[in-house]
Design a protein around this motif. Structure first.
Motif, PDB file in Angstrom:
ATOM      1  N   UNK A 462      45.430  32.205  34.264  1.00 32.25           N
ATOM      2  CA  UNK A 462      45.093  31.405  35.227  1.00 32.25           C
ATOM      3  C   UNK A 462      44.354  32.076  36.258  1.00 32.25           C
ATOM      4  N   UNK A 463      43.164  32.088  36.466  1.00 32.09           N
ATOM      5  CA  UNK A 463      42.234  32.790  37.747  1.00 32.09           C
ATOM      6  C   UNK A 463      41.659  32.078  38.751  1.00 32.09           C
ATOM      7  N   UNK A 464      41.836  32.714  39.897  1.00 33.01           N
ATOM      8  CA  UNK A 464      41.540  32.399  41.268  1.00 33.01           C
ATOM      9  C   UNK A 464      40.248  33.268  41.476  1.00 33.01           C
ATOM     10  N   UNK A 465      39.216  32.546  41.424  1.00 30.99           N
ATOM     11  CA  UNK A 465      37.866  33.690  41.521  1.00 30.99           C
ATOM     12  C   UNK A 465      37.628  34.244  42.709  1.00 30.99           C
ATOM     13  N   UNK A 466      37.090  35.627  42.727  1.00 26.12           N
ATOM     14  CA  UNK A 466      36.729  36.328  43.796  1.00 26.12           C
ATOM     15  C   UNK A 466      35.394  37.115  43.341  1.00 26.12           C
ATOM     16  N   UNK A 467      35.222  38.299  43.801  1.00 29.07           N
ATOM     17  CA  UNK A 467      33.880  39.022  43.716  1.00 29.07           C
ATOM     18  C   UNK A 467      34.245  40.504  43.402  1.00 29.07           C
ATOM     19  N   UNK A 468      33.709  40.839  42.295  1.00 26.76           N
ATOM     20  CA  UNK A 468      33.575  42.311  41.644  1.00 26.76           C
ATOM     21  C   UNK A 468      34.915  43.035  41.607  1.00 26.76           C
ATOM     22  N   UNK A 469      36.126  42.642  41.917  1.00 27.68           N
ATOM     23  CA  UNK A 469      37.323  43.122  41.654  1.00 27.68           C
ATOM     24  C   UNK A 469      38.208  42.038  40.991  1.00 27.68           C
ATOM     25  N   UNK A 470      38.948  42.410  40.193  1.00 23.64           N
ATOM     26  CA  UNK A 470      40.104  41.102  39.364  1.00 23.64           C
ATOM     27  C   UNK A 470      41.221  41.812  39.603  1.00 23.64           C
ATOM     28  N   UNK A 471      42.346  41.266  40.194  1.00 18.13           N
ATOM     29  CA  UNK A 471      43.692  41.927  40.340  1.00 18.13           C
ATOM     30  C   UNK A 471      44.691  40.930  39.148  1.00 18.13           C
ATOM     31  N   UNK A 472      45.131  41.577  38.300  1.00 17.68           N
ATOM     32  CA  UNK A 472      46.116  40.926  37.270  1.00 17.68           C
ATOM     33  C   UNK A 472      47.204  41.089  37.477  1.00 17.68           C
ATOM     34  N   UNK A 473      48.205  40.485  38.197  1.00 17.60           N
ATOM     35  CA  UNK A 473      49.282  40.432  38.823  1.00 17.60           C
ATOM     36  C   UNK A 473      50.557  39.759  38.119  1.00 17.60           C
ATOM     37  N   UNK A 474      51.179  40.525  37.257  1.00 20.04           N
ATOM     38  CA  UNK A 474      52.219  40.039  36.324  1.00 20.04           C
ATOM     39  C   UNK A 474      53.560  39.559  37.046  1.00 20.04           C
ATOM     40  N   UNK A 475      54.039  38.415  36.922  1.00 23.01           N
ATOM     41  CA  UNK A 475      55.375  38.153  37.580  1.00 23.01           C
ATOM     42  C   UNK A 475      55.479  38.237  38.830  1.00 23.01           C
ATOM     43  N   UNK A 476      56.640  38.669  38.959  1.00 18.74           N
ATOM     44  CA  UNK A 476      56.978  38.965  40.562  1.00 18.74           C
ATOM     45  C   UNK A 476      55.868  39.613  41.234  1.00 18.74           C
ATOM     46  N   UNK A 477      54.815  40.289  40.712  1.00 19.72           N
ATOM     47  CA  UNK A 477      54.061  41.166  41.412  1.00 19.72           C
ATOM     48  C   UNK A 477      52.838  40.100  41.974  1.00 19.72           C
ATOM     49  N   UNK A 478      52.803  38.847  41.471  1.00 19.88           N
ATOM     50  CA  UNK A 478      51.733  38.048  41.965  1.00 19.88           C
ATOM     51  C   UNK A 478      51.778  37.564  43.425  1.00 19.88           C
ATOM     52  N   UNK A 479      53.090  37.389  43.610  1.00 18.94           N
ATOM     53  CA  UNK A 479      53.431  37.080  45.255  1.00 18.94           C
ATOM     54  C   UNK A 479      53.916  38.164  45.828  1.00 18.94           C
TER      55      UNK A 479
END
Length: 580
Positions: A462-479
């Motif tokens: 599930x991807x919310x787009x941004x620019x130049x950098x992508x943050x893959x935040x697993x589980x609890x780390x997302x929030x």
């Protein structure tokens, strides 16, 4: 400031001082120790019932034996508050300013009177047997003792230890502290065997310990100092293996802990006058309430589903299932290996086993997770609680479950970012009958979230787009970190959904569209989610930054300090990205 300068305990700097006391003085000391345990637990939380029940045995041991040359291995070691007070660490109970000075379990770094960092059950007899054999080999003659509770006797390693202890040619004493209680009610055939021994004052011919070859002794009142001193004197320096069975009262000296033993095994801070917790109740819904709601729905739907746990129903709120739906609940005792193998057997016969496991205890079942479940690709569902970076003792860390499970074939490890996602993952895991599925229950604060309907047979990020950098935040780390990091960096925010199954199509696209990919996980870095992503993207023209905990044991270190040490604060991550 010392709250009780008048206490006799102030004069006990170690066992040598204890040996000078009379029986009445030791009885007074026992009362003081109980008062201090209650005061500190009321202020800080901690194990309560086990420590209140073992006071007299602890005093008698140090009165009779010559520690630290004579050695005692405390099983679990959560019942060693009295032992610690008697071995030079009383200030950590007498003075609130020193409450944090000692750890809640035995710790060799803390005192020569502690021999192991022990936080899990059933290990004491095996450890003591090895110590006895080394003593024999080296021509020494000290006393070696293992003290194990009847609850810990439900674990398989206890029997492996007994099997070898019974053939030790020289001194080895196994003390079975029988208080008729584990964390929850004791279960299984052992309950029957011990009851027959207690009811007969140790005289029944149906004695499993004499059958194995032990010299068996029974003490009807293990909370009587005089009786315990006599019992320990009788076994001291005896040149063969002995099993000393003592009957004690868990929670002795505090009636609420006697009336409700499960709730007082371990306590949050509470009011001593009312016995009410001073910590606000968690808001509902929670990760546990969501899991219980799913279970109740499937049980009431008539499905052949079973909630399975290893002696810790309170952790998951399973008491309601236990009371209302006993046919759909099974407690195997403190025996994680049995719980996983039991679930595998159920799955093989077509039932739906839902295992409720605590991350830190699950380590003991690694063989079954691999050999019995994964190698047979059986559709066991496993809810894992307590998984994540925390400030707990080093022998109760929850940072290993992800690495253990994720690197076994066939297991699918899912990590929800919301409670709605947890529910959806659990519903899917119960319905699918192809593979074992583990779900990492949130331990940090996560939102309820919007209703989700996914098919997790194929992981799609599930991807919310941004620019130049992508943050893959697993589980609890997302929030916890992901949202704020992406907001500050204008980055894409990705919910990876699974700790071990990669969405390679999404990763290819993210690598093509971004300069930096960040992974955040609430677990060990080595062998974890981030390394899997970095390995897959190794031949891509993109920089990957992995964030998680280093492969070290932290011990009673505050969570915020651990996060800073691993550069897992928002500001540190943003700084690293700018430097990169």
């Amino acid at each position: 400031m010392n709250k009780h300068p008048e206490y006799l305990l102030n004069k006990v700097s170690g066992p040598k001082d204890l040996k000078k006391l009379t029986i009445p003085e030791m009885e007074e000391l026992a009362t003081e120790i109980r008062t201090l345990i209650l005061e500190k637990d009321a202020a800080k939380g901690g194990h309560l019932g086990p420590d209140l029940g073992i006071v007299e045995a602890s005093i008698a041991y140090h009165y009779v034996f010559n520690a630290p040359k004579d050695k005692i291995v405390w099983d679990v070691s959560h019942q060693t508050y009295p032992h610690k007070m008697l071995t030079g660490r009383a200030l950590a109970w007498l003075d609130p300013e020193h409450y944090e000075d000692v750890t809640p379990y035995t710790n060799p770094d803390e005192s020569p009177y502690d021999y192991y960092a022990v936080g899990h059950t059933s290990t004491s007899i095996a450890l003591a047997t090895g110590m006895a054999k080394a003593r024999d080999l080296m021509g020494e003659h000290e006393n070696i003792m293992a003290l194990i509770g009847d609850g810990s006797m439900t674990g398989g390693l206890a029997y492996e230890g007994l099997n070898n202890a019974a053939i030790e040619p020289h001194n080895l004493v196994v003390v079975v502290n029988d208080n008729q209680m584990s964390i929850d009610d004791n279960v299984g055939g052992l309950v029957t065997a011990l009851k027959k021994l207690r009811d007969s004052n140790g005289e029944t011919k149906e004695n499993p310990f004499t059958a194995m070859g032990f010299d068996y002794r029974y003490i009807a009142d293990g909370n009587d100092i005089k009786s315990m001193i006599e019992a320990f004197k009788a076994v001291k320096d005896v040149d063969h293996p002995i099993l000393l069975h003592i009957n004690t009262l868990k929670g002795k000296g505090y009636q609420p802990a006697i009336d409700n033993e499960e709730a007082h095994h371990w306590v949050m801070p509470f009011d001593l006058k009312t016995d009410k917790s001073t910590v606000p109740a968690p808001k509902s819904p929670s990760a546990t309430s969501v899991a219980m709601d799913v279970m109740k729905e499937h049980i009431e739907n008539g499905e052949k589903i079973m909630a399975i746990n290893a002696a810790i129903p309170g952790v998951f709120g399973l008491d309601e299932i236990k009371d209302k739906y006993p046919e759909n609940y099974h407690d195997v005792g403190i025996a994680e290996q049995e719980s996983v193998a039991f679930a595998a057997g159920m799955a093989k016969e077509g039932a739906i086993p839902v295992l409720f496991e605590n991350s830190t205890f699950l380590q003991r079942a690694f063989d079954q997770l691999s050999h019995d479940v994964a190698a047979n690709d059986l559709p066991v569902v496993m809810m894992v609680a307590g998984g994540g970076i925390s400030g707990t003792s080093k022998i109760h860390l929850g940072v290993f479950d992800q690495v253990m499970i994720s690197n076994l074939p066939n297991w699918i490890y899912l990590a929800p970012t919301t409670l709605a996602e947890e529910k959806d993952m659990m519903e899917w895991a119960i319905k699918q009958r192809k593979h074992p599925v583990a779900i990492k229950m949130p331990t940090k604060k996560v939102p309820v979230g919007e209703e989700v309907k996914r098919n997790y047979s194929e992981i799609k990020y599930d991807i919310k787009p941004g620019k130049d950098i992508a943050v893959l935040a697993l589980g609890d780390m997302y929030d916890m970190l992901g949202k704020e990091v992406t907001e500050k960096l204008g980055a894409s925010l990705v919910n990876p959904i699974s700790a071990n199954i990669l969405d390679k199509e999404a990763l290819d696209k993210l690598a093509d569209e971004n300069k930096i990919i960040i992974t955040l996980e609430d677990n060990l870095l080595d062998g974890g989610f981030g390394e899997k992503v970095a390995s897959y993207l190794g031949n891509k023209d993109v920089k990957v930054l992995n964030y998680g905990q280093k492969r070290v044991y932290t011990d009673q270190i505050p969570l915020n300090d651990i996060l800073k040490d691993n550069r897992m604060t928002v500001d540190q991550i943003v700084e690293d990205v700018k430097n990169a």
